[in-house]
Motif scaffolding. Structure first.
Motif, PDB file in Angstrom:
ATOM      1  N   LEU A   1       0.832  -1.199   0.000  1.00  0.00           N
ATOM      2  CA  LEU A   1       0.000   0.000   0.000  1.00  0.00           C
ATOM      3  C   LEU A   1       0.870   1.254   0.000  1.00  0.00           C
ATOM      4  O   LEU A   1       0.597   2.216  -0.742  1.00  0.00           O
ATOM      5  N   GLU A   2       1.900   1.276   0.805  1.00  0.00           N
ATOM      6  CA  GLU A   2       2.774   2.451   0.868  1.00  0.00           C
ATOM      7  C   GLU A   2       3.487   2.682  -0.454  1.00  0.00           C
ATOM      8  O   GLU A   2       3.677   3.830  -0.879  1.00  0.00           O
ATOM      9  N   GLU A   3       3.886   1.604  -1.115  1.00  0.00           N
ATOM     10  CA  GLU A   3       4.548   1.741  -2.414  1.00  0.00           C
ATOM     11  C   GLU A   3       3.573   2.282  -3.463  1.00  0.00           C
ATOM     12  O   GLU A   3       3.944   3.106  -4.302  1.00  0.00           O
ATOM     13  N   ARG A   4       2.319   1.820  -3.402  1.00  0.00           N
ATOM     14  CA  ARG A   4       1.317   2.316  -4.346  1.00  0.00           C
ATOM     15  C   ARG A   4       1.098   3.818  -4.165  1.00  0.00           C
ATOM     16  O   ARG A   4       0.904   4.547  -5.136  1.00  0.00           O
ATOM     17  N   ARG A   5       1.096   4.274  -2.922  1.00  0.00           N
ATOM     18  CA  ARG A   5       0.873   5.703  -2.658  1.00  0.00           C
ATOM     19  C   ARG A   5       1.943   6.592  -3.290  1.00  0.00           C
ATOM     20  O   ARG A   5       1.715   7.782  -3.491  1.00  0.00           O
ATOM     21  N   ARG A   6       3.080   6.012  -3.616  1.00  0.00           N
ATOM     22  CA  ARG A   6       4.172   6.804  -4.190  1.00  0.00           C
ATOM     23  C   ARG A   6       4.261   6.675  -5.711  1.00  0.00           C
ATOM     24  O   ARG A   6       5.128   7.288  -6.332  1.00  0.00           O
ATOM     25  N   LEU A   7       3.370   5.906  -6.322  1.00  0.00           N
ATOM     26  CA  LEU A   7       3.425   5.706  -7.769  1.00  0.00           C
ATOM     27  C   LEU A   7       2.974   6.973  -8.502  1.00  0.00           C
ATOM     28  O   LEU A   7       1.951   7.568  -8.159  1.00  0.00           O
TER      29      LEU A   7
ATOM     30  N   ALA B   1      -5.087   4.848  -3.367  1.00  0.00           N
ATOM     31  CA  ALA B   1      -4.151   3.719  -3.448  1.00  0.00           C
ATOM     32  C   ALA B   1      -4.728   2.416  -2.902  1.00  0.00           C
ATOM     33  O   ALA B   1      -4.368   1.324  -3.364  1.00  0.00           O
ATOM     34  N   ASP B   2      -5.622   2.500  -1.919  1.00  0.00           N
ATOM     35  CA  ASP B   2      -6.145   1.268  -1.311  1.00  0.00           C
ATOM     36  C   ASP B   2      -7.193   0.577  -2.170  1.00  0.00           C
ATOM     37  O   ASP B   2      -7.442  -0.624  -2.006  1.00  0.00           O
ATOM     38  N   ILE B   3      -7.817   1.311  -3.124  1.00  0.00           N
ATOM     39  CA  ILE B   3      -8.892   0.711  -3.913  1.00  0.00           C
ATOM     40  C   ILE B   3      -8.551   0.556  -5.394  1.00  0.00           C
ATOM     41  O   ILE B   3      -9.319  -0.052  -6.142  1.00  0.00           O
ATOM     42  N   ILE B   4      -7.424   1.109  -5.827  1.00  0.00           N
ATOM     43  CA  ILE B   4      -7.132   1.164  -7.252  1.00  0.00           C
ATOM     44  C   ILE B   4      -6.951  -0.215  -7.876  1.00  0.00           C
ATOM     45  O   ILE B   4      -7.351  -0.449  -9.026  1.00  0.00           O
ATOM     46  N   THR B   5      -6.373  -1.166  -7.141  1.00  0.00           N
ATOM     47  CA  THR B   5      -6.126  -2.484  -7.726  1.00  0.00           C
ATOM     48  C   THR B   5      -7.426  -3.152  -8.151  1.00  0.00           C
ATOM     49  O   THR B   5      -7.539  -3.678  -9.268  1.00  0.00           O
TER      50      THR B   5
END
Length: 301
Positions: free
Chosen positions: A237-243, A251-255
């Motif tokens: 989740l933290e890595e997604r927030r930095r994309l 970031a928590d729902i995008i996948t």
């Protein structure tokens, strides 16, 4: 006519102030988006008190902005989260106390208004066109078969699928009956609207700052979407927030949202998807300027 539109969604609450002429949004005066997550805990069937409170705080701020912009007509519409909530009246009464009367759209009305927005914002041929709106609580589909416009809403949205822990097989079971009907119309062109789809376009382009001009009309290939699913699945989740291109609040729902997009493209055999910034808000603005009440829109089922 200068109109203001407030769209109260499952994940975000948005404001559009625009000038509309001849069924076209000619100029955007002001746009705002706040991730209010009104649909938090959507699986319970109830809107949470804290979600109602933070959404109404945003509504108050939006109304102050509208009053300062000399708007001639204001409309506010709520979609999946409010539509499905057993305590929807709690939210509607809370919104009324801010000074705002909110219309709750049916799934078919939501679909139709998204279609109206796309037709008013993109130069596309209606023949063979499928419009898909991936929201937080639901996904809407609009397509034409012969001379009839079909609108369908499926309870498969990015927030709902994330909170429910739905895998691809479960999402496919929800989408398949509608997609099977769409295939009968020989679809040729898929247009996507909503935060999931616009985020996909921003991520593929690695936009450090969101640019609507580069997102609107952008064409996503199926390979682009497959690549996004692969990247997101491998990130924490933290890595997604930095994309680049991905709002941290999403970031928590995008996948789950991107998986919905991928499954639709696969099942419809679509090699690409065109992204439209013109969506339900444009449809609401066009309808508000025409003086037609939302509830009297023609919906073909």
């Amino acid at each position: 006519m200068r109109v203001a539109v407030i769209d109260i969604g499952t994940n975000s609450t948005r404001l559009l102030v625009a000038e509309v002429r001849r069924e076209k949004v000619e100029r955007v005066i002001h746009f705002d988006l706040v991730t209010t997550r009104l649909g938090e805990g959507i699986g319970s069937g109830y809107l949470q008190a804290r979600a109602i409170t933070r959404t109404c705080e945003t509504l108050k701020r939006y109304l102050e902005c509208i009053r300062s912009l000399e708007v001639e007509r204001t409309v506010a519409a709520a979609t999946s989260a409010v539509r499905d909530a057993r305590n929807r009246q709690d939210f509607l009464q809370a919104a009324r106390r801010t000074g705002l009367e909110v219309t709750v759209l049916s799934g078919e009305e939501e679909a139709y208004l998204s279609y109206l927005g796309v037709r008013g914002g993109l130069e596309v041929d209606a023949k063979g066109l499928v419009v898909m709106d991936v929201g937080g609580g639901s996904t809407e589909f609009i397509w034409q078969q012969e001379d009839t416009l079909f609108c369908r809403s499926v309870k498969a949205g990015a927030v709902r699928m994330t909170e429910g822990g739905h895998d691809d097989a479960a999402i496919s079971r929800l989408l398949s009956p509608t997609l099977a009907r769409i295939r009968l119309s020989s679809p040729r062109h898929l247009v996507g609207v909503g935060g999931t789809v616009t985020t996909c376009a921003a991520m593929v382009q690695k936009l450090e700052v969101y640019d609507p001009g580069r997102v609107h009309g952008f064409v996503l290939s199926r390979a682009d979407v497959e690549n996004l699913v692969d990247i997101l699945s491998r990130c924490t989740l933290e890595e997604r927030r930095r994309l680049p291109g991905l709002q941290p609040e999403r970031a928590d729902i995008i996948t789950a949202g991107v998986r919905i997009v991928r499954l639709v493209m696969l099942e419809l055999g679509m090699p690409s998807l065109q992204v439209s910034e013109a969506d339900i808000m444009y449809g609401l603005a066009i309808q508000a300027a025409s003086g037609v009440e939302i509830k009297s829109a023609v919906i073909y089922q």
